[in-house]
Structures are given as C-alpha cells and as structure tokens.
Design a protein around this motif. Structure first.
Motif, short mmCIF file in Angstrom:
data_model
loop_
_atom_site.label_atom_id
_atom_site.label_comp_id
_atom_site.label_asym_id
_atom_site.label_seq_id
_atom_site.Cartn_x
_atom_site.Cartn_y
_atom_site.Cartn_z
N VAL A 513 12.58 2.00 -1.73
CA VAL A 513 11.45 2.78 -2.26
C VAL A 513 10.36 1.83 -2.78
CG1 VAL A 513 10.71 4.42 -4.04
CG2 VAL A 513 12.88 4.77 -2.83
N LEU A 514 10.77 0.78 -3.51
CA LEU A 514 9.79 -0.17 -4.05
C LEU A 514 9.02 -0.87 -2.93
CD1 LEU A 514 8.50 -1.64 -6.46
CD2 LEU A 514 10.38 -3.30 -6.37
N VAL A 515 9.73 -1.27 -1.87
CA VAL A 515 9.07 -1.92 -0.72
C VAL A 515 8.02 -0.99 -0.12
CG1 VAL A 515 9.41 -2.77 1.64
CG2 VAL A 515 10.98 -3.49 -0.18
N VAL A 516 8.36 0.29 0.06
CA VAL A 516 7.41 1.27 0.63
C VAL A 516 6.19 1.40 -0.28
CG1 VAL A 516 7.06 3.71 1.17
CG2 VAL A 516 9.15 2.56 1.92
N VAL A 517 6.42 1.51 -1.60
CA VAL A 517 5.31 1.64 -2.56
C VAL A 517 4.39 0.42 -2.50
CG1 VAL A 517 4.74 1.70 -5.04
CG2 VAL A 517 6.52 3.21 -4.13
N MET A 518 4.99 -0.77 -2.42
CA MET A 518 4.18 -2.00 -2.38
C MET A 518 3.36 -2.09 -1.10
SD MET A 518 4.79 -3.08 -5.33
CE MET A 518 3.56 -4.35 -5.17
N VAL A 519 3.96 -1.70 0.03
CA VAL A 519 3.22 -1.71 1.31
C VAL A 519 2.03 -0.75 1.22
CG1 VAL A 519 3.34 -1.07 3.75
CG2 VAL A 519 5.18 -2.44 2.73
N VAL A 520 2.25 0.44 0.65
CA VAL A 520 1.16 1.42 0.48
C VAL A 520 0.05 0.84 -0.40
CG1 VAL A 520 0.54 3.66 -0.53
CG2 VAL A 520 2.60 3.45 0.89
N LEU A 521 0.42 0.20 -1.51
CA LEU A 521 -0.57 -0.40 -2.40
C LEU A 521 -1.40 -1.46 -1.68
CD1 LEU A 521 1.37 -0.79 -5.80
CD2 LEU A 521 -0.66 0.60 -5.39
N TYR A 522 -0.74 -2.26 -0.86
CA TYR A 522 -1.46 -3.30 -0.11
C TYR A 522 -2.41 -2.68 0.92
CZ TYR A 522 0.09 -7.74 -1.96
OH TYR A 522 0.24 -8.84 -2.77
N LEU A 523 -2.00 -1.58 1.52
CA LEU A 523 -2.89 -0.89 2.48
C LEU A 523 -4.10 -0.29 1.77
CD1 LEU A 523 -0.24 0.89 4.76
CD2 LEU A 523 -1.69 -1.05 5.38
N VAL A 524 -3.85 0.33 0.60
CA VAL A 524 -4.94 0.96 -0.17
C VAL A 524 -5.95 -0.09 -0.63
CG1 VAL A 524 -5.49 2.15 -2.35
CG2 VAL A 524 -3.58 2.95 -0.92
N PHE A 525 -5.45 -1.24 -1.10
CA PHE A 525 -6.33 -2.26 -1.65
C PHE A 525 -6.78 -3.29 -0.62
CE2 PHE A 525 -4.74 -0.47 -5.56
CZ PHE A 525 -5.82 -0.58 -6.42
N ASN A 526 -6.80 -2.90 0.66
CA ASN A 526 -7.36 -3.80 1.67
C ASN A 526 -8.30 -3.08 2.62
OD1 ASN A 526 -6.40 -6.57 1.34
ND2 ASN A 526 -4.38 -5.65 1.43
N GLY A 527 -8.75 -1.90 2.21
CA GLY A 527 -9.63 -1.14 3.10
C GLY A 527 -11.05 -1.04 2.60
N HIS A 528 -11.47 -2.03 1.76
CA HIS A 528 -12.80 -1.94 1.16
C HIS A 528 -13.74 -2.97 1.77
CE1 HIS A 528 -11.19 0.67 -2.03
NE2 HIS A 528 -10.11 -0.07 -1.91
N GLY A 529 -14.99 -2.63 1.81
CA GLY A 529 -16.01 -3.59 2.26
C GLY A 529 -16.11 -3.68 3.75
#
Length: 529
Positions: A513-529
């Motif tokens: 579950v933690l791995v999935v959450v971290m992957v989601v966070l990385y996807l969310v915080f790499n879609g800017h600019g």
C-alpha cells in the motif's frame, strides 16, 4: 529588517522561563529515585513495538536542523527537496526486508559488532573510528551549524560567537543537571515543534488565500519532484543516482537510525515499525518544506533563505509564542549536541581506549578520558562548524546534503557487499573503510573548500559525485575481493543469522500500500510546468 529586530522583550522572557523550567526538571530528575529496570523503553532489550520504532526513527531524523534547512530549500526551489523524504521509502523498505532480518538473526546490539562478525575485529575497530568521524561531522558539527545560524538570527551575532554561545549553553545545562531534563522532555519538544510547523503551514496557507492562490503565486517548477537535466540545483539524474548512496548509509547502516529496529520485540514488529516510518516521512513535505514555499510568497525579498522558518515564526505568530518556538528550538538543538558528544565519548572510551589501549583501565580513568574526549570533541566541532560556515554558494539544506553525500559512499559499499555478496573479503572491506573514506572525504574537501564548485565550474553535482565515488569504491572492493579469493584469503566470517524467515502477509500488504501511495505522489508532483 533582521529577525532579531522584530523580537520583543516578552519573547526573551519566555525563552528564559522555558530554560529555567528545564533546569528545574533537571535537578528533580537528578535526585529522584532510580527507575525500575525495564521502565525505560529504550533500555529494555528487544521490547519495542512498531509504534515506538516508527516514531523513534522519524524523531531521530526530524529535528530543529531539519526544520530550518527544509524551509530554506522550500523557499529557493519548492518541493524538489521532498525527494530526500519521499525517495527514502525504498531504503527504509531495504532495511525492513534485507538488513533487519540479518541484523536481528545475528543477535547483535551494534552495527560495528555485526560487521566485526562478518569481516573480523580489524573491521570492527575501523568502524569505531568511522563512527567517531560521522558523529563529529554529521550529528555534531552540522547541528551546531544550524544552531549557530539560529543564534545569529535571534541575537545578530557572528557565527563564531553564536557557536561558542551554543556550546556554553550546552555546558551550562550539563553543570546544572539540565541536560537530563532535556532528554526527559525531548519527546514533548519534538511534538511541540511538529505542532508549531503544522500551525505555521496552516496560518501561512490562510494568509496567501488557500491552495489555488499558493499554486498560482509560485513558479510551476516549484511543484515538481523531478527537475530537468539542466537544472542548476537538483537535476533528476543527480537525485535518482546520488540519493540512494546516502539513503543506504543513513537508513540501513547508521547506528542511531537502525537502533530502534535492533530493539524490536521480533522481526515483524521491526518491519512494521520501518513501514510506519515510511508513512510518517510523507509528512515532511507539508510540515517542513511548505512553510518555506509560503515564505517565498509572503516575503519574496528575503536576503537569506536560511531565515525562512524564523521569518515565518516572527511575522505570523504573536509575541511570546515566538519566544516559545525559539526556546524549544534552542533546547532541542542543545539536546542533539549533548547526545552527539555523549555518543562520541562513549565510542572512543569503550571501543578504542579500553578495547585497544587500556583493557585494565579503572572506572575513574575511563570517566576522566571520557571527559577529555567530550571537551576535545566540542573544540574540534567548533572548528569544523566554522569550516562548514565558510562554504559559499550553498544554502543550509544543500550544505547538509553535500557534506553527508561525501560521508556516505564507503559505508554504503561495505554494508551492501558485506550483506549481499559472500565473496567480499575482509581486506577489501578494510581498504574501503580506510583509504576509501580518505578518498571520499578528500574529494568533499576539494569540492567544498580547496577548489569550490562556486568558483571552479568543472565539478559534477555533489550527488553525482557521491554516486561516482560509490561506483569507484564498489569496483575496488570487487577487484580486491576476487584477488583475495584466488589466493584463498577471503573473509573468516563468523556471521550466522540463521534461516531467514518469510515476510508476513501483513507486512507485505502494508508495504505494498505504501509503495502504491508513493508512486501516486510522485506522479502528482511531476505533472507541473
């Protein structure tokens, strides 16, 4: 306007009251009856459950230095520094499933003891010296540097005077019995600092008008964890390759970080505790980095980003509350300095002085040597702190990471190969721990002082340098081990961690579950600019 010009008399009154109360608690703690055996959670061997392990690991990692440094990097670059918190989950997982089963299976109390069983007494002795160097630099001097910056901000003093004043405060608490109080109240202080940071973030967010205005008033790249290859601060390749070297050393091989896992009731509790630490690390970004981003919006003309945290405190909190934050920061910094000096003294007197030079030393001699080492360590740390202060072109967070980046490679190499590769030889490990450490620290001295990167632009990023050192030292270890193996001179390992137990279903599920959450966070915080 400087921070010390915004402080009111009441702030200093609150600082004085807080420190006097701590000294009072110290006297009380000194004279109260000895506690029953096993009452102290951290002295009761192998009794820790997962909540204690997770909170202890996170608490050891999160301190006043982290608050000041994280706000500083948040001010200048946004959330990219969140990689040092969020990318860590991979190496905390490595600790849980690779290192912890072997540490606990070998029934060791310290990591030098573990490596002594793997490579012999010489490696254990070398690791004792390595531990002294890392305590002196990473726990003592860097903490004094952060504390010096804080005293500078509060009183407007030069760094050398700020550091000496900090040491005097620490010595005063020792004499007054107050350091026992700081140890007593450290958990309370850490909770207070975390609550303060949360209130600071929420207050700052309200001041800028909420999340949409915050996003609108910051550059788009402030919200990306991975920045382009040509980024001057943290290109993605430097983080991707360089942080793992630091991550393995810090989360898997540093005694102060791993100690709570070694004290687990059983392996499952240790693995769940490490998992809990991974969840807690998610909080680092909103609690410690976002206040710096908010400071960038509210106070864009700040001359020194290292002042971001205290600027937010002094401008957003009422008089008196600012004093309380200052007092807690100072007390927690003094506690870290004292703990580091105590660890330095203990390692030298027990693992070097008694074990190597004077096995027959009396208790009185051991205590005297311990005191001499404490004073010598403090003086040496002052000079190292002033050397760190002379580093130009880096803010507080970058100074921390660059210094740690040059300490990490030798330990990461020796532990990874020592644990995962049976052919790694004792001679190879000792070469890496002695000459490899000299090479790594020497490179750091060249990069930071002799031929500083700010003046000579030929250097790669310090995280890439850390990675290159790791690769070079790995090559040397493998080469020497093959030569030794051909000669029949491998390692005389007496390391036995038994049959490794399977990972429980609950541990697998929670880590998944933690791995999935971290992957989601990385996807969310790499879609800017």
């Amino acid at each position: 306007m400087e921070i010390y010009e915004t402080l009111q008399a009441w702030d200093f009154v609150v600082v004085g009251i807080y420190l006097i109360v701590l000294i009072g608690i110290g006297y009380w703690a000194s004279f109260k009856k000895k506690r029953k055996a096993g009452e102290n959670l951290f002295l009761a061997g192998n009794s820790l459950g997962w909540p204690s392990i997770g909170l202890t690991m996170w608490g050891t990692n999160v301190g006043p230095s982290m608050l000041l440094a994280s706000a500083s990097i948040g001010y200048t670059t946004g959330v990219v520094a969140g990689n040092f918190a969020w990318y860590a989950f991979i190496f905390i997982l490595l600790l849980a499933v690779v290192f912890a089963p072997r540490y606990l299976g070998a029934k060791v109390q310290t990591l030098p003891e573990f490596m002594g069983k793997r490579f012999g007494d010489r490696t254990r002795n070398t690791l004792a010296w390595y531990t002294i160097v890392t305590i002196l630099i990473s726990w003592l001097s860097l903490t004094m540097f952060a504390g010096g910056i804080l005293i500078q901000q509060i009183l407007g003093l030069p760094m050398w005077l700020s550091v000496i004043l900090l040491i005097i405060i620490a010595a005063f608490f020792t004499i007054a019995g107050g350091l026992k109080a700081i140890a007593y109240t450290n958990v309370f202080q850490m909770i207070l600092l975390i609550v303060v940071s949360l209130v600071l973030a929420v207050t700052g967010l309200n001041r800028v008008g909420g999340i949409p205005p915050m996003l609108a008033q910051t550059p788009a790249e402030y919200w990306n964890l991975f920045l382009p290859l040509d980024d001057a601060n943290y290109p993605w390749i430097a983080i991707l390759l360089g942080y793992p070297v630091m991550g393995v050393w810090f989360w898997c091989t540093d005694q102060s970080m791993v100690q709570s896992v070694l004290g687990a009731k059983n392996l499952k509790q240790g693995q769940l505790g490490a998992n809990f630490t991974g969840w807690l690390k998610i909080l680092d970004v909103p609690l410690f980095i976002i206040p710096g981003v908010l400071c960038f919006i509210l106070f864009p003309e700040l001359e020194n980003p290292d002042h971001a945290y205290m600027t937010m405190v002094t401008h957003l909190f009422p008089v008196g509350m600012t004093g309380l934050v200052m007092a807690v920061l100072i007390a927690a910094l003094v506690s870290t300095i004292d703990s580091a000096l105590n660890a330095l003294s203990t390692v030298f007197t027990i693992d070097i002085y008694v074990k190597k030079f004077r096995p027959e030393a009396s208790q009185k001699q051991v205590v005297r040597v311990g005191r001499i080492v404490t004073v010598a360590g403090a003086v040496l740390a002052i000079f190292i702190t002033l050397a760190i202060d002379s580093i130009r072109g880096l803010n507080l967070f970058d100074v921390f990471q660059s210094v740690l980046g040059f300490i990490a490679p030798p330990m990461s190499v020796v532990f990874l190969f020592g644990v995962l590769w049976k052919k790694a030889s004792s001679r190879a490990a000792n070469i890496i721990l002695t000459y490899g450490t000299a090479l790594s620290l020497g490179t750091g001295i060249m990069y930071l002082w002799v031929l500083p990167n700010e003046v000579y632009g030929f250097w790669p990023h310090f995280l890439l340098l850390s990675f290159y050192l790791f690769v070079a030292l790995s090559g040397i270890l493998v080469g020497v081990s093959f030569v030794d193996h051909k000669k029949g001179e491998g390692s005389k390992s007496v390391l036995d961690f038994g049959i490794l137990p399977p990972v429980s279903r609950q541990v697998k599920y929670l880590w998944g579950v933690l791995v999935v959450v971290m992957v989601v966070l990385y996807l969310v915080f790499n879609g800017h600019g």
